[in-house]
Design an enzyme around this catalytic site. Structure first.
Site, mmCIF file in Angstrom:
data_model
loop_
_atom_site.group_PDB
_atom_site.id
_atom_site.type_symbol
_atom_site.label_atom_id
_atom_site.label_comp_id
_atom_site.label_asym_id
_atom_site.label_seq_id
_atom_site.Cartn_x
_atom_site.Cartn_y
_atom_site.Cartn_z
ATOM 1 N N GLY A 83 35.401 43.027 41.890
ATOM 2 C CA GLY A 83 34.801 44.338 41.691
ATOM 3 C C GLY A 83 35.703 45.298 40.949
ATOM 4 N N THR A 84 37.010 45.218 41.191
ATOM 5 C CA THR A 84 37.941 46.133 40.530
ATOM 6 C C THR A 84 37.947 45.918 39.029
ATOM 7 O OG1 THR A 84 39.344 46.278 42.502
ATOM 8 C CG2 THR A 84 40.356 46.857 40.395
ATOM 9 N N THR A 118 38.230 31.320 30.846
ATOM 10 C CA THR A 118 37.366 30.280 31.401
ATOM 11 C C THR A 118 36.733 30.743 32.704
ATOM 12 O OG1 THR A 118 38.769 28.560 30.441
ATOM 13 C CG2 THR A 118 37.292 27.885 32.210
ATOM 14 N N CYS A 131 42.091 47.913 51.076
ATOM 15 C CA CYS A 131 43.170 47.933 50.094
ATOM 16 C C CYS A 131 44.164 49.055 50.351
ATOM 17 C CB CYS A 131 42.595 48.063 48.687
ATOM 18 S SG CYS A 131 41.508 49.453 48.474
ATOM 19 N N SER A 153 30.467 43.037 44.066
ATOM 20 C CA SER A 153 31.315 41.886 44.343
ATOM 21 C C SER A 153 30.651 40.970 45.355
ATOM 22 C CB SER A 153 32.678 42.355 44.858
ATOM 23 O OG SER A 153 33.577 41.296 44.977
ATOM 24 N N HIS A 200 31.804 38.886 47.588
ATOM 25 C CA HIS A 200 32.341 38.681 48.939
ATOM 26 C C HIS A 200 31.912 39.763 49.918
ATOM 27 C CE1 HIS A 200 35.865 41.546 49.290
ATOM 28 N NE2 HIS A 200 35.658 41.629 47.992
ATOM 29 N N ASN A 234 32.297 53.147 50.987
ATOM 30 C CA ASN A 234 32.868 52.015 51.702
ATOM 31 C C ASN A 234 33.459 52.380 53.054
ATOM 32 O OD1 ASN A 234 34.593 53.218 49.499
ATOM 33 N ND2 ASN A 234 36.203 52.247 50.714
#
Length: 418
Positions: A89-90, A268, A358, A231, A233, A168
């Site tokens: 996400g960042t 990749t 974080c 994101s 997760h 969040n």
């Protein structure tokens, strides 16, 4: 210690923790669904080839990536070609915000003080290192961005406005459709951080509400939003996979050069992670079809608040009264230290957070809570509890009792020392 011994020790620790934990830190990350893990293992063993290779094996890997892209697009009601996969996400936020500023040539960013650190820190970096002007929109005591404040700071000089869909730390829902339409009227790109929204609430129609009932059918995503990031997760997918949705026609300057991801993000592709994200998106879409599940879990969130406040009368729920996600509550315990309380809870098998994962290592009170006007003595002792679609009533009852017990013990210890 050899690798085999290390692996066995770690495996044993995981079994011990998982058997004892009431996990209420789902805004930090969620447990990958078994179907996600299975699909990722298959991709690692049977489709490990480079998806850019022209041989049959490479094209099999490519096919799995594109199926995942379709599933992720369907989750938010978008077109697959509008989806770009990133490392998280960042990175997706960085590509959306910095990419917009570079593409438009307008070196002004508008955001709010209650955003995730991914955008707050980016804003400070852009300001200090690249000379970008940052304008901060005001928020009220619930943490809701003021539309009047935005009207004063959003003009034709702005390169991008970045506001999250849901917070969040508190779960507060922002009026993103109104913000997006304001930006559209003024010819300004609008980026919405949907990290805590997507997979928990419907995104394709923009339905909002504390319970997620979708009482009013509103505009499609493309009617008010230009860029959306999230994101996997956060909705039972793997870490290391972020998503950028860019409305068709929106220009971005890429950060990583390369032909992959239609030239928007070189490197990749993370095939197993992307495959897992696709499965998580399909599972989330199926779960969202039953709004009664969100009602049930919102009642569990409310029950947790009720039990904690009843047992710890000094406790206060931050942002109560506003629109919130069904899964999030932020409770302040005046004159207590959040870190000490978290350690006590952890020892009793309850996982929670003092805010964003974080920044949980910081002893400073949450900038989000301070921006809302929460007194420092309350912000210092505020914890976030976040549910997932797997959370049970029994877990909530158990966690509430442990929280009250730990708050009482810590309060008594603090008073004795004082």
């Amino acid at each position: 210690m050899g690798q085999g011994e290390l692996g066995r020790e770690a495996d044993g620790m995981c079994r011990h923790v998982n058997s004892a934990v009431v996990y209420l830190d789902n805004n930090a990350t969620t447990r990958p669904a078994p179907e996600v893990v299975e699909a990722m293992v298959s991709a690692l063993t049977a489709a490990w080839h480079n998806p850019s290779s022209v041989h049959r094996a490479g094209q099999e890997a490519r096919a799995r990536v594109e199926l995942a892209r379709q599933a992720v697009a369907a989750l938010i009601g978008a077109k697959p070609k509008e989806i770009t996969f990133t490392s998280g996400g960042t990175e997706a936020i960085d590509l959306a915000v910095r990419g917009s500023i570079l593409a438009t040539g307008r070196r002004v960013l508008v955001t709010s003080p209650v955003e995730h650190a991914a955008i707050r820190d980016l804003a400070e970096s852009l300001k200090e290192r690249e000379g970008v002007e940052v304008r901060w929109a005001a928020v009220d005591g619930r943490g809701v961005v003021s539309l009047d404040s935005l009207r004063k700071v959003v003009d034709a000089s702005v390169g991008v406005v970045s506001i999250q869909w849901a917070n969040n730390e508190t779960g507060v829902v922002q009026p993103v459709e109104e913000i997006g339409k304001l930006c559209r009227e003024r010819g300004v790109v609008f980026h919405c951080d949907g990290t805590q929204w997507v997979g928990k609430m419907e995104a394709g129609t923009g339905d909002a509400g504390t319970r997620g009932r979708g009482d009013a059918e509103r505009g499609t995503l493309s009617a008010w939003c230009d860029l959306l990031t999230f994101s996997a997760h956060k909705f039972h997918g793997p870490k290391g996979v972020g998503v950028l949705w860019a409305r068709q026609g929106v220009r971005l300057v890429p950060r990583l050069s390369g032909v992959q991801e239609k030239g928007r993000r070189g490197g990749t592709e993370n095939v197993p992670g992307i495959v897992g994200a696709g499965v998580a998106a399909r599972l989330a879409a199926a779960w969202l079809r039953d709004p009664g599940e969100r009602d049930r879990l919102a009642r569990l969130r409310d029950r947790l608040e009720e039990l904690v406040v009843r047992g710890a009368p000094d406790a206060r729920v931050n942002s109560v009264g506003g629109e919130r996600l069904w899964n999030t509550t932020n409770i302040g315990f005046p004159r207590l230290e959040a870190e000490a309380l978290l350690l006590m809870l952890s020892e009793r098998g309850v996982c929670a957070s003092a805010g964003a994962a974080c920044s949980s290592g910081s002893l400073d009170p949450s900038p989000v809570l301070l921006a809302m006007g929460v007194p420092p003595e309350v912000a210092h002792g505020s914890l976030r509890f976040s549910l997932s679609r797997e959370t049970t009533e029994a877990e909530i009852e158990e966690a509430a009792g442990i929280v009250v017990e730990c708050v009482t013990r810590l309060g008594a210890s603090t008073a004795a020392v004082g």
